[in-house]
Design an enzyme around this catalytic site. Structure first.
Site, short mmCIF file in Angstrom:
data_model
loop_
_atom_site.label_atom_id
_atom_site.label_comp_id
_atom_site.label_asym_id
_atom_site.label_seq_id
_atom_site.Cartn_x
_atom_site.Cartn_y
_atom_site.Cartn_z
CG ASN A 172 -4.38 -2.07 0.59
OD1 ASN A 172 -3.64 -1.67 1.49
ND2 ASN A 172 -4.07 -3.08 -0.20
CG HIS A 228 -0.72 -2.39 3.09
ND1 HIS A 228 -0.55 -2.46 1.72
CD2 HIS A 228 0.20 -1.49 3.53
CE1 HIS A 228 0.43 -1.65 1.37
NE2 HIS A 228 0.89 -1.04 2.45
CG ASP A 230 7.52 -4.09 5.08
OD1 ASP A 230 8.41 -3.22 5.21
OD2 ASP A 230 6.33 -3.80 4.97
CD GLU A 256 -1.19 -5.78 0.24
OE1 GLU A 256 -1.94 -4.91 0.73
OE2 GLU A 256 -0.39 -5.52 -0.68
C1 F6R Z 1 6.53 -0.23 4.61
C2 F6R Z 1 5.24 -0.65 5.13
C3 F6R Z 1 3.98 -0.25 4.47
C4 F6R Z 1 3.86 1.26 4.33
C5 F6R Z 1 2.60 1.64 3.59
C6 F6R Z 1 2.47 3.13 3.38
O1 F6R Z 1 7.57 -0.74 5.40
O2 F6R Z 1 5.22 -1.37 6.08
O3 F6R Z 1 2.88 -0.73 5.21
O4 F6R Z 1 3.89 1.85 5.60
O5 F6R Z 1 2.57 1.00 2.35
O6 F6R Z 1 3.40 3.54 2.44
P1 F6R Z 1 3.65 5.07 2.16
O7 F6R Z 1 4.19 5.65 3.40
O8 F6R Z 1 4.65 5.09 1.04
O9 F6R Z 1 2.32 5.64 1.77
#
Ligand code: F6R
Length: 246
Positions: free
Chosen positions: A137, A139, A67, A144
């Site tokens: 959450n 995701h 992303d 989301e």
């Molecule tokens: C980022 C992504 C998100 C993260 C998630 C966890 O490329 O795809 O799904 O993996 O938000 O983020 P952290 O590792 O910062 O807790």
């Protein structure tokens, strides 16, 4: 589904790096999917070290990130392109034409940008190994809660929870973008194998729901229960709720 539980975050970082390097050594021209965020930083540091020690090479690896923030051109300090260059790409031997991130710059048509990225993944032969983190959450990528499971690369609005979680990388929460371009759950499920890294007590409840609860759009990571080749790497703090639910 395999679940590997480690005492500490550092052990997760090392085991994940060793796993990825092992897979690259088995298939040096592999196509690798990559996440940003705090979770994979230690894995990236270990991979950079392994490249320096000539234990693995990315010379013939192709990567696709999950992303990127919408309306970024990839030069902004908080862009995922800059994050990946700082944490990994500038420290390994990957040619700069071999790594890819989705991109939805200002003024471009969102559907065309999404299709371009989906087609680039297809043209590379699909993703052999996807590395995921998981949001607080549930995701995955920026899918989301409520995102339909079949969806491909798409533009999405970020929830307040995600914007607040990510505000640590910005001067203030108001600076966190409100939208992103992301691989969809369909794109993730098409990857031939997946590892998901999860660390920290704050994610224990949602990890338990994702792995041992019903498969539901309310917890996007729960869809991974349906993938035939997935391994979860968790530290004991993140895994704390799993035994209780089993
Ligand atoms: C980022 C992504 C998100 C993260 C998630 C966890 O490329 O795809 O799904 O993996 O938000 O983020 P952290 O590792 O910062 O807790």
């Amino acid at each position: 589904m395999n679940i590997r539980i480690f005492e500490s975050e550092r052990e997760v970082d090392l085991a994940a790096a060793q796993y990825v390097a092992g897979r690259i050594n088995e298939k040096p021209d592999m196509v690798l999917g990559l996440p940003t965020g705090g979770t994979p930083e230690g894995m990236y540091a270990n991979l950079a070290k392994m490249v320096a020690e000539k234990k693995v090479s990315f010379k013939t690896v192709t990567t696709f990130n999950l992303d990127e923030y919408a309306y970024y051109d990839g030069t902004e300090p908080q862009s995922y392109r800059v994050f990946m260059k700082d944490r990994l790409f500038d420290h390994i031997d990957i040619p700069n034409t071999s790594y890819h991130l989705p991109s939805l710059p200002k003024g471009r048509d969102a559907q065309a940008c999404c299709l371009d990225y989906e087609n680039a993944i297809k043209a590379a032969g699909g993703i052999d190994l996807m590395v995921l983190g998981m949001g607080g959450n549930g995701h995955i990528g920026f899918n989301e809660p409520g995102t339909p499971f079949g969806i491909g690369v798409h533009k999405t609005e970020l929830t307040e929870k995600t914007r607040s979680d990510n505000s640590r990388f910005f001067a203030s929460e108001a600076d966190v973008p409100t939208a992103a371009i992301t691989m969809g759950i369909g794109s993730i499920m098409r990857c031939r194998s997946i590892i998901m890294l999860v660390k920290g007590a704050a994610k224990a409840d949602v990890l338990a729901m994702a792995l041992s609860g019903p498969v539901t759009q309310a917890i996007p990571a729960s869809v991974l229960q349906l993938h035939p080749f997935i391994t979860v790497f968790a530290d004991s703090a993140a895994a704390a709720g799993l035994a209780a639910r089993r």
